[in-house]
Design a protein around this motif. Structure first.
Motif, PDB file in Angstrom:
ATOM      1  N   GLU A   1       0.836  -1.207   0.000  1.00  0.00           N
ATOM      2  CA  GLU A   1       0.000   0.000   0.000  1.00  0.00           C
ATOM      3  C   GLU A   1       0.869   1.254   0.000  1.00  0.00           C
ATOM      4  N   GLN A   2       1.995   1.205   0.708  1.00  0.00           N
ATOM      5  CA  GLN A   2       2.907   2.347   0.697  1.00  0.00           C
ATOM      6  C   GLN A   2       3.429   2.586  -0.718  1.00  0.00           C
ATOM      7  N   LEU A   3       3.750   1.506  -1.422  1.00  0.00           N
ATOM      8  CA  LEU A   3       4.187   1.637  -2.820  1.00  0.00           C
ATOM      9  C   LEU A   3       3.086   2.259  -3.678  1.00  0.00           C
ATOM     10  N   LEU A   4       1.860   1.744  -3.521  1.00  0.00           N
ATOM     11  CA  LEU A   4       0.729   2.270  -4.282  1.00  0.00           C
ATOM     12  C   LEU A   4       0.562   3.759  -4.004  1.00  0.00           C
ATOM     13  N   GLN A   5       0.597   4.126  -2.740  1.00  0.00           N
ATOM     14  CA  GLN A   5       0.385   5.524  -2.379  1.00  0.00           C
ATOM     15  C   GLN A   5       1.545   6.408  -2.826  1.00  0.00           C
ATOM     16  N   ASP A   6       2.761   5.884  -2.840  1.00  0.00           N
ATOM     17  CA  ASP A   6       3.892   6.645  -3.379  1.00  0.00           C
ATOM     18  C   ASP A   6       3.675   6.938  -4.862  1.00  0.00           C
ATOM     19  N   HIS A   7       3.219   5.924  -5.612  1.00  0.00           N
ATOM     20  CA  HIS A   7       2.932   6.123  -7.043  1.00  0.00           C
ATOM     21  C   HIS A   7       1.825   7.164  -7.220  1.00  0.00           C
ATOM     22  N   MET A   8       0.774   7.059  -6.414  1.00  0.00           N
ATOM     23  CA  MET A   8      -0.337   8.005  -6.522  1.00  0.00           C
ATOM     24  C   MET A   8       0.114   9.421  -6.172  1.00  0.00           C
ATOM     25  N   ARG A   9       0.935   9.556  -5.149  1.00  0.00           N
ATOM     26  CA  ARG A   9       1.423  10.876  -4.738  1.00  0.00           C
ATOM     27  C   ARG A   9       2.277  11.503  -5.847  1.00  0.00           C
ATOM     28  N   GLN A  10       3.083  10.678  -6.523  1.00  0.00           N
ATOM     29  CA  GLN A  10       3.899  11.169  -7.637  1.00  0.00           C
ATOM     30  C   GLN A  10       3.023  11.657  -8.784  1.00  0.00           C
TER      31      GLN A  10
ATOM     32  N   HIS B   1      -2.625  10.463   0.512  1.00  0.00           N
ATOM     33  CA  HIS B   1      -3.570   9.356   0.514  1.00  0.00           C
ATOM     34  C   HIS B   1      -3.414   8.622   1.837  1.00  0.00           C
ATOM     35  N   GLY B   2      -4.423   7.884   2.245  1.00  0.00           N
ATOM     36  CA  GLY B   2      -4.370   7.192   3.523  1.00  0.00           C
ATOM     37  C   GLY B   2      -4.819   5.748   3.420  1.00  0.00           C
ATOM     38  N   LEU B   3      -4.566   5.015   4.486  1.00  0.00           N
ATOM     39  CA  LEU B   3      -4.949   3.611   4.583  1.00  0.00           C
ATOM     40  C   LEU B   3      -5.607   3.392   5.933  1.00  0.00           C
ATOM     41  N   GLN B   4      -6.737   2.704   5.920  1.00  0.00           N
ATOM     42  CA  GLN B   4      -7.432   2.374   7.157  1.00  0.00           C
ATOM     43  C   GLN B   4      -7.742   0.881   7.156  1.00  0.00           C
ATOM     44  N   ARG B   5      -7.971   0.358   8.367  1.00  0.00           N
ATOM     45  CA  ARG B   5      -8.291  -1.056   8.518  1.00  0.00           C
ATOM     46  C   ARG B   5      -9.303  -1.203   9.642  1.00  0.00           C
ATOM     47  N   ARG B   6     -10.233  -2.127   9.483  1.00  0.00           N
ATOM     48  CA  ARG B   6     -11.151  -2.402  10.594  1.00  0.00           C
ATOM     49  C   ARG B   6     -10.325  -2.871  11.790  1.00  0.00           C
ATOM     50  N   PRO B   7     -10.774  -2.546  13.000  1.00  0.00           N
ATOM     51  CA  PRO B   7      -9.981  -2.890  14.180  1.00  0.00           C
ATOM     52  C   PRO B   7      -9.871  -4.390  14.464  1.00  0.00           C
ATOM     53  N   SER B   8     -10.842  -5.156  14.037  1.00  0.00           N
ATOM     54  CA  SER B   8     -10.785  -6.588  14.323  1.00  0.00           C
ATOM     55  C   SER B   8     -11.001  -7.392  13.046  1.00  0.00           C
TER      56      SER B   8
ATOM     57  N   GLU C   1      -8.520   2.202   1.384  1.00  0.00           N
ATOM     58  CA  GLU C   1      -7.673   3.315   0.959  1.00  0.00           C
ATOM     59  C   GLU C   1      -8.539   4.567   0.943  1.00  0.00           C
ATOM     60  N   VAL C   2      -7.960   5.682   1.323  1.00  0.00           N
ATOM     61  CA  VAL C   2      -8.672   6.959   1.303  1.00  0.00           C
ATOM     62  C   VAL C   2      -7.891   7.900   0.388  1.00  0.00           C
ATOM     63  N   HIS C   3      -8.566   8.387  -0.643  1.00  0.00           N
ATOM     64  CA  HIS C   3      -7.957   9.291  -1.614  1.00  0.00           C
ATOM     65  C   HIS C   3      -8.788  10.564  -1.651  1.00  0.00           C
ATOM     66  N   ARG C   4      -8.172  11.693  -1.406  1.00  0.00           N
ATOM     67  CA  ARG C   4      -8.877  12.982  -1.410  1.00  0.00           C
ATOM     68  C   ARG C   4      -8.481  13.779  -2.646  1.00  0.00           C
ATOM     69  N   GLN C   5      -9.350  14.659  -3.030  1.00  0.00           N
ATOM     70  CA  GLN C   5      -9.107  15.571  -4.163  1.00  0.00           C
ATOM     71  C   GLN C   5      -8.652  14.795  -5.397  1.00  0.00           C
TER      72      GLN C   5
ATOM     73  N   GLN D   1      -5.219   6.391 -13.030  1.00  0.00           N
ATOM     74  CA  GLN D   1      -4.006   6.528 -12.225  1.00  0.00           C
ATOM     75  C   GLN D   1      -3.927   5.426 -11.173  1.00  0.00           C
ATOM     76  N   LEU D   2      -5.047   5.153 -10.525  1.00  0.00           N
ATOM     77  CA  LEU D   2      -5.085   4.130  -9.484  1.00  0.00           C
ATOM     78  C   LEU D   2      -4.793   2.750 -10.079  1.00  0.00           C
ATOM     79  N   ALA D   3      -5.379   2.452 -11.220  1.00  0.00           N
ATOM     80  CA  ALA D   3      -5.144   1.159 -11.876  1.00  0.00           C
ATOM     81  C   ALA D   3      -3.668   0.996 -12.231  1.00  0.00           C
ATOM     82  N   GLN D   4      -3.038   2.041 -12.733  1.00  0.00           N
ATOM     83  CA  GLN D   4      -1.620   1.986 -13.070  1.00  0.00           C
ATOM     84  C   GLN D   4      -0.769   1.781 -11.820  1.00  0.00           C
ATOM     85  N   ALA D   5      -1.088   2.495 -10.752  1.00  0.00           N
ATOM     86  CA  ALA D   5      -0.333   2.363  -9.505  1.00  0.00           C
ATOM     87  C   ALA D   5      -0.529   0.971  -8.911  1.00  0.00           C
ATOM     88  N   TYR D   6      -1.763   0.482  -8.944  1.00  0.00           N
ATOM     89  CA  TYR D   6      -2.086  -0.843  -8.394  1.00  0.00           C
ATOM     90  C   TYR D   6      -1.311  -1.936  -9.133  1.00  0.00           C
ATOM     91  N   ALA D   7      -1.189  -1.787 -10.439  1.00  0.00           N
ATOM     92  CA  ALA D   7      -0.483  -2.778 -11.259  1.00  0.00           C
ATOM     93  C   ALA D   7       1.007  -2.847 -10.916  1.00  0.00           C
TER      94      ALA D   7
END
Length: 86
Positions: free
Chosen positions: A12-21, A27-34, A44-48, A56-62
């Motif tokens: 996810e850090q890699l994905l978000q680095d690609h998205m930030r570039q 961008h953020g990442l959240q997870r249910r507590p249990s 994943e949380v993506h703003r603006q 862009q997301l598909a390219q980063a995900y790949a």
């Protein structure tokens, strides 16, 4: 934290680095507590987002190993901010 959870976070850090570039946005990442049935739900949380966000997301995900790590379907939902002023 399991080794698989750690790997999801790294990918996810890699994905978000690609998205930030591409977008310059944070961008953020959240997870249910249990876990349920031994699995966690991640979000994943993506703003603006730009008009070409999905491309862009598909390219980063790949460029990550997320598809190998996640179980179940990946899906996208859109939310908008709501003003609480009367």
């Amino acid at each position: 934290m399991s080794s698989q959870e750690t790997e999801v976070i790294l990918q996810e850090q890699l994905l978000q680095d690609h998205m930030r570039q591409q977008s310059g946005n944070a961008h953020g990442l959240q997870r249910r507590p249990s876990a349920q049935d031994g699995l966690h739900t991640w979000m994943e949380v993506h703003r603006q987002v730009s008009p070409d966000f999905e491309q862009q997301l598909a390219q980063a995900y790949a460029q990550t190993r997320l598809s190998e790590l996640l179980q179940g379907e990946r899906h996208m939902e859109y939310f908008m901010d709501v003003s609480l002023c009367a």
